[in-house]
Design an enzyme around this catalytic site. Structure first.
Site, PDB file in Angstrom:
ATOM      1  N   MET A 284     -19.585  74.342  99.911  1.00  0.00           N
ATOM      2  CA  MET A 284     -19.353  75.523  99.094  1.00  0.00           C
ATOM      3  C   MET A 284     -18.068  75.386  98.278  1.00  0.00           C
ATOM      4  O   MET A 284     -18.002  75.812  97.117  1.00  0.00           O
ATOM      5  CB  MET A 284     -19.292  76.772  99.987  1.00  0.00           C
TER       6      MET A 284
ATOM      7  N   LYS B  75       0.193  91.653 133.905  1.00  0.00           N
ATOM      8  CA  LYS B  75      -0.276  91.123 135.183  1.00  0.00           C
ATOM      9  C   LYS B  75       0.016  92.066 136.344  1.00  0.00           C
ATOM     10  O   LYS B  75      -0.823  92.254 137.235  1.00  0.00           O
ATOM     11  CB  LYS B  75       0.421  89.779 135.409  1.00  0.00           C
TER      12      LYS B  75
ATOM     13  N   GLU C  29     -11.053  79.991 123.507  1.00  0.00           N
ATOM     14  CA  GLU C  29     -11.116  81.456 123.449  1.00  0.00           C
ATOM     15  C   GLU C  29     -11.826  81.935 122.192  1.00  0.00           C
ATOM     16  O   GLU C  29     -12.484  82.969 122.184  1.00  0.00           O
ATOM     17  CB  GLU C  29      -9.721  82.073 123.529  1.00  0.00           C
TER      18      GLU C  29
ATOM     19  N   PHE D 182       7.540  83.349 129.160  1.00  0.00           N
ATOM     20  CA  PHE D 182       6.529  82.306 128.995  1.00  0.00           C
ATOM     21  C   PHE D 182       5.173  82.938 128.659  1.00  0.00           C
ATOM     22  O   PHE D 182       4.723  83.845 129.356  1.00  0.00           O
ATOM     23  CB  PHE D 182       6.428  81.477 130.281  1.00  0.00           C
ATOM     24  N   GLN D 183       4.579  82.486 127.583  1.00  0.00           N
ATOM     25  CA  GLN D 183       3.275  82.968 127.100  1.00  0.00           C
ATOM     26  C   GLN D 183       3.281  84.463 126.797  1.00  0.00           C
ATOM     27  O   GLN D 183       2.263  85.140 126.931  1.00  0.00           O
ATOM     28  CB  GLN D 183       2.158  82.597 128.071  1.00  0.00           C
TER      29      GLN D 183
HETATM   30  C1  LIG Z   1     -12.280  79.134 109.097  1.00  0.00           C
HETATM   31  C2  LIG Z   1     -12.539  78.916 107.645  1.00  0.00           C
HETATM   32  N1  LIG Z   1     -11.795  78.018 106.953  1.00  0.00           N
HETATM   33  C3  LIG Z   1     -12.043  77.804 105.641  1.00  0.00           C
HETATM   34  C4  LIG Z   1     -13.024  78.492 104.999  1.00  0.00           C
HETATM   35  C5  LIG Z   1     -13.291  78.251 103.512  1.00  0.00           C
HETATM   36  N2  LIG Z   1     -14.643  77.704 103.314  1.00  0.00           N
HETATM   37  C6  LIG Z   1     -15.701  78.467 102.965  1.00  0.00           C
HETATM   38  S1  LIG Z   1     -17.128  77.616 102.879  1.00  0.00           S
HETATM   39  C7  LIG Z   1     -16.344  76.180 103.269  1.00  0.00           C
HETATM   40  C8  LIG Z   1     -17.128  74.906 103.375  1.00  0.00           C
HETATM   41  C9  LIG Z   1     -18.105  74.927 104.487  1.00  0.00           C
HETATM   42  O1  LIG Z   1     -18.613  73.621 104.666  1.00  0.00           O
HETATM   43  P1  LIG Z   1     -19.865  73.348 105.559  1.00  0.00           P
HETATM   44  O2  LIG Z   1     -19.747  74.052 106.847  1.00  0.00           O
HETATM   45  O3  LIG Z   1     -20.087  71.895 105.632  1.00  0.00           O
HETATM   46  O4  LIG Z   1     -21.030  74.067 104.786  1.00  0.00           O
HETATM   47  P2  LIG Z   1     -21.684  73.778 103.361  1.00  0.00           P
HETATM   48  O5  LIG Z   1     -20.967  74.644 102.377  1.00  0.00           O
HETATM   49  O6  LIG Z   1     -21.519  72.330 103.059  1.00  0.00           O
HETATM   50  O7  LIG Z   1     -23.090  74.178 103.541  1.00  0.00           O
HETATM   51  C10 LIG Z   1     -14.973  76.382 103.459  1.00  0.00           C
HETATM   52  C11 LIG Z   1     -13.992  75.340 103.756  1.00  0.00           C
HETATM   53  C12 LIG Z   1     -13.741  79.432 105.748  1.00  0.00           C
HETATM   54  N3  LIG Z   1     -14.685  80.194 105.202  1.00  0.00           N
HETATM   55  N4  LIG Z   1     -13.503  79.599 107.069  1.00  0.00           N
END
Ligand SMILES: Cc1ncc(C[n+]2csc(CCOP(=O)(O)OP(=O)(O)O)c2C)c(N)n1
Lengths: 90, 574
Positions: free
Chosen positions: B485, B179, B67, B129-130
Site C-alpha cells: 500500500m 499488586k 501482549e 521497577f516496571q
Molecule cells: C503498525 C503499522 N505500521 C505502519 C503502517 C503503515 N502502513 C499501512 S499499509 C502498509 C503496508 C502493508 O504491507 P503488507 O502487509 O505487505 O500489505 P500489502 O499492502 O502489501 O497488501 C504500511 C506500512 C500501519 N498501517 N500500521
C-alpha cells in the site's frame, strides 16, 4: 475566539487530565482555568481559545465519564479578568 | 508482613470468602459470564495469575506470545462475538505493549476490558521497577480508565468498567491494579452499577423525527450511508428492515460492509478512498444523506468540503459527540438505532433514482479485472471465489494494506461481524491475533486471516498461540514482497520514488510456519487458485497458504490525498 465553560466532574483520578487533554486534542488551548473541589466534586471554570466549533468541544467534554454536568457560558471577551489557574481544596 | 509482599494470605478461606483482590477480579468476571481471557503474566500481575492457578472453576486463559497479541485477540473475540473482550498484562512493558491494540479498540468502538498489574501503591510515583503511568498512557485511547488504590473500591470499579465498556457507544476501559491491592483481603458485595445517564440513548426527539420525515418525503435522490455503529448497536435487523421499507440505495463504510447482501440491488458497496465508483457517485449526487452509525471519517468522505455537496443530512447515532463533529446535520437523531430506525422507515417515491443507482451498480460496481496470464496468483479472483464457497459462517480477519482493501472490495460478506478489520487505526499486525480471538469465540466457525507479507511479520509470534491451542485458522498470505500500500502511494503520489518498501528479503514463510508447527503450502500462478481454495476450505486444522502475487498490483480505484470522492483514479497509470 474565546469560549467559556463551567463543568462539574467527579474527582476521580485523572479526571482533570482528561478534561485538559480533550481541550488540547480537539484543537483548543486553555486560556484560563479555575478548579475548586466543592461538595465532593470538582467545579471547573474554563476559558478556551480556538477556531473550531465550541459546541463540538462541549459535546466531547460532556462525553467524559467523569463529567457530570457542563454548561457553555457566553463567549468570553478576549481581554477579561483572569479566573485564576489555581487548584484549591475547599 | 507488608501488604505488597509477594507471599500473601490465602486467596480464599475454605468456604471461599473473603478472598483477595485478585480472586475478586475473577469472581466479577465470572459474574459477567466471561469465559475466555487473553494475557501474558509478569511481576505486578502475579497475584492474579496465582488466583487463576488456584481457581477450581477457572476462566479459560489464552497465553499469547506478546501482549499486543493478547489485546488484539481479545479485540477480535469481541468483534466476532459482540461480547466483552478481556486482556491482562503486567505493569511497565506489559502495559505499554497493549497500547496499539487498545487504541485500535478505541477507534473502532470495541468493548474491551483491559486489566494490568501495577507496582504496589507504596511505590507508585517512585520510578519503581516496571512502573509506568498507565492511567496517564491510557487517557487518549480508552473510553475510561482507573487506577485502583484501595481494594475496597475494586469490585465497584470492575463492575463500572464492564458496564461502561459495553454501554452506549462501546469502547475499551482500562483497570490498573497495584499488586498490593490484588493481594489485600476483600469481601464481595454483589455491587450492581447504576445506569449511565450522560450520552445514553434517551427517547427520540419528536420534533427532529418529524423534520426527518419531511426531508425524507421531499428527497428525490436519498442515499443511506451506514457504518460500523449499526452492528455495534446490534441493529442489523432494524437496519435491513429500514432499507427494505424505504428502498433507498445504500453505501457503507469499511466497517459497514455486510450490512446488506453483496447481491442486493440497493447495495452500492463501500464508499470512499477505495470505494466503488457507483457508491461515490451516488453520494456526490445525493440530495439527502441518511447517515446511520457512521462518523464522516476522512477515508470515507475524501475532501470533506466537497463531500455530498448537494445533500442535506439526517444523522443517526448513539453518540451525541458525533453530531456536527465534521458535518453539521440538518437533523440530528441521537439514540439507539433499534428505536430510531423503525420510526423513520416509510416507503419513498424514488423509483427513477433507484433505477439509476441500480444501473450504475451494474456498470460501476467492483468488477474483477481480467486475469493477466503472466500475473502471479489471482488474489482478487481468489477472494471472490472463496467468499462464494466458504459459507456465511466464515469470519475473515484482515491485516492492513492493499490486501485489506481487496477483501473489502471482493469478499462478499453476509454480516458486518464476519469482517474483522482494523478500520480507524489501520494497525498492521491486527489480523492473526484477531483471527485467534474470533476462532475462540466461534470454535466451530471457519476463520480466515488474510494478511500481507509486511503485516504478517508484525505478530508472527502468534503462530505459536495457534499451534498451542490447535486452532484451525487459515492464514491466506498475499506476498508481494513489498509494503504494497505504501509502495502504491509512493508510485502514484511521490513520483515513483520508492522508499523503504522493499521486502524481497522476506523469510521463507512456509518454513516459518512449519517451524511453529503450523502446516503450510505455497500456491503459485493463476492455475493454482482452485487448489488453494480447496486447501483453505478442506484442511481440517490450521494452515498457512503462501500466495506469491504480482509485485506491483494496485488497489483501484483510489482517491488521492486531499482530493474529493469524485476525483477517483481508476486506471493503473503508475
Ligand atoms: C503498525 C503499522 N505500521 C505502519 C503502517 C503503515 N502502513 C499501512 S499499509 C502498509 C503496508 C502493508 O504491507 P503488507 O502487509 O505487505 O500489505 P500489502 O499492502 O502489501 O497488501 C504500511 C506500512 C500501519 N498501517 N500500521
Amino acid at each position: 475566539m474565546s469560549h467559556q465553560f463551567q463543568l462539574f466532574a467527579r474527582p476521580a483520578e485523572g479526571s482533570l487530565e482528561r478534561i485538559l487533554r480533550t481541550v488540547r486534542a480537539r484543537g483548543f488551548e486553555v486560556q484560563d482555568m479555575s478548579v475548586r473541589l466543592e461538595g465532593g466534586r470538582y467545579h471547573v471554570r474554563l476559558r478556551v481559545g480556538g477556531q473550531r466549533d465550541p459546541g463540538m468541544l462541549a459535546r466531547q467534554l460532556e462525553k467524559l465519564w467523569d463529567v457530570e454536568h457542563l454548561a457553555a457560558l457566553q463567549a468570553a471577551p478576549e481581554a477579561r479578568e483572569p479566573m485564576g489557574s489555581r487548584v484549591s481544596a475547599a | 508482613m507488608p501488604a505488597d509482599a509477594d507471599t500473601a494470605s490465602p486467596h480464599r478461606s475454605p468456604d471461599g470468602r473473603p478472598g483477595n483482590g485478585a480472586w475478586a477480579v475473577l469472581e466479577v468476571l465470572k459474574r459477567h459470564q466471561v469465559e475466555t481471557v487473553f494475557g501474558y503474566p509478569g511481576g505486578a500481575i502475579m497475584p492474579l495469575y496465582d488466583a487463576m492457578a488456584q481457581d477450581a472453576s477457572p476462566i479459560r486463559h489464552i497465553l499469547t506470545r506478546h501482549e499486543q497479541g493478547a489485546a488484539f485477540a481479545a479485540n477480535g473475540y469481541a468483534r466476532a462475538s459482540g461480547r466483552l473482550g478481556v486482556c491482562i498484562a503486567t505493569s511497565g512493558p506489559g502495559a505499554t505493549n497493549l497500547i496499539t491494540a487498545v487504541a485500535d479498540a478505541h477507534m473502532d468502538s470495541i468493548p474491551l476490558l483491559v486489566i494490568t498489574g501495577q507496582v504496589p501503591t507504596s511505590l507508585l510515583g517512585t520510578d519503581a521497577f516496571q512502573e509506568t503511568d498507565v492511567l496517564g498512557l491510557s487517557l487518549p485511547i480508552t473510553k475510561h480508565s482507573y487506577l485502583v488504590r484501595h481494594v475496597g473500591e475494586l469490585e465497584a470499579v470492575l463492575e463500572e468498567a464492564i458496564h461502561l465498556a459495553q454501554e452506549g457507544r462501546p469502547g475499551p476501559v482500562w483497570v490498573d491494579i497495584p499488586k498490593d491491592v490484588q493481594l489485600a483481603s476483600v469481601r464481595l458485595s454483589g455491587f450492581v452499577p447504576g445506569v449511565k445517564a450522560a450520552g445514553e440513548a434517551g427517547t427520540p426527539d419528536e420534533d427532529a423525527l418529524e423534520r426527518a420525515h419531511e426531508l425524507l418525503a421531499a428527497a428525490r435522490r436519498p442515499v443511506i450511508y451506514a457504518g460500523g455503529g449499526v452492528a455495534l448497536g446490534h441493529a442489523v435487523p432494524a437496519f435491513r428492515d429500514f432499507v427494505a421499507r424505504t428502498g433507498a440505495p445504500v453505501v457503507t463504510t469499511l466497517k459497514g460492509i455486510g450490512l446488506l447482501s453483496p447481491d442486493d440491488p440497493r447495495n452500492l458497496g463501500m464508499l470512499g478512498m477505495h470505494g466503488a465508483p457507483c457508491a461515490n457517485r451516488a453520494v456526490q449526487a445525493a440530495d439527502l444523506l441518511v447517515v446511520v452509525g457512521a462518523r464522516f471519517d476522512d477515508r470515507a468522505t475524501g475532501r470533506l468540503a466537497a463531500f455530498a455537496p448537494e445533500a442535506q443530512v439526517i444523522h443517526l447515532d448513539v453518540d451525541p459527540a458525533e453530531m456536527a463533529k465534521l458535518r453539521p446535520p440538518e437533523v440530528a437523531l441521537v439514540g439507539d438505532l433499534n428505536h430510531l430506525l423503525p420510526r423513520l422507515a416509510r416507503p419513498l417515491a424514488i423509483e427513477a433514482w433507484r433505477d439509476q443507482c441500480a444501473r450504475s451498480r451494474q456498470t460501476e460496481g467492483f468488477r474483477l479485472p481480467p486475469q493477466r496470464p503472466e500475473g502471479g496468483f489471482p488474489a482478487l479472483r481468489f477472494l471472490d471465489a472463496l467468499s462464494r464457497r466458504a459459507g456465511d459462517q466464515t469470519y475473515v480477519a484482515c491485516d492492513v494494506g492493499q490486501h485489506q482493501m481487496w477483501v473489502a472490495q471482493y469478499y462478499g460478506f453476509s454480516h458486518p461481524r464476519r469482517h474483522l478489520t482494523s478500520g480507524g487505526l489501520g494497525a498492521m499486525g491486527f489480523g492473526l491475533p484477531a483471527a485467534i480471538g474470533a476462532q475462540l469465540a466461534h470454535p466451530d466457525a471457519r476463520v480466515v486471516n488474510v494478511s500481507g507479507d509486511g503485516s504478517f511479520m508484525m505478530n508472527v509470534q502468534e503462530l505459536a498461540t495457534l499451534g498451542r491451542y490447535g486452532l484451525p485458522v487459515k492464514i491466506v498470505l498475499f506476498d508481494n514482497q513489498y509494503l504494497g500500500m505504501v509502495r502504491q502511494q509512493q508510485a502514484l503520489f511521490y513520483e515513483g520514488r520508492l522508499s523503504s518498501v522493499d521486502l524481497s528479503d522476506n523469510p521463507d514463510f512456509v518454513q516459518v510456519a512449519q517451524a511453529f508447527g503450523i502446516p503450510a503450502r505455497r500456491f503459485e500462478g493463476a492455475d493454482a487458485m482452485e487448489a488453494a481454495i480447496r486447501a483453505c476450505l478442506e484442511t481440517p486444522g490450521p494452515l498457512l497458504l503462501h500466495l506469491p502475487i504480482e509485485r506491483e498490483q494496485n488497489v483501484w480505484p483510489i482517491v488521492g490525498p486531499g482530493m474529493s470522492n469524485d476525483q477517483m483514479i481508476q486506471e493503473d497509470v503508475a
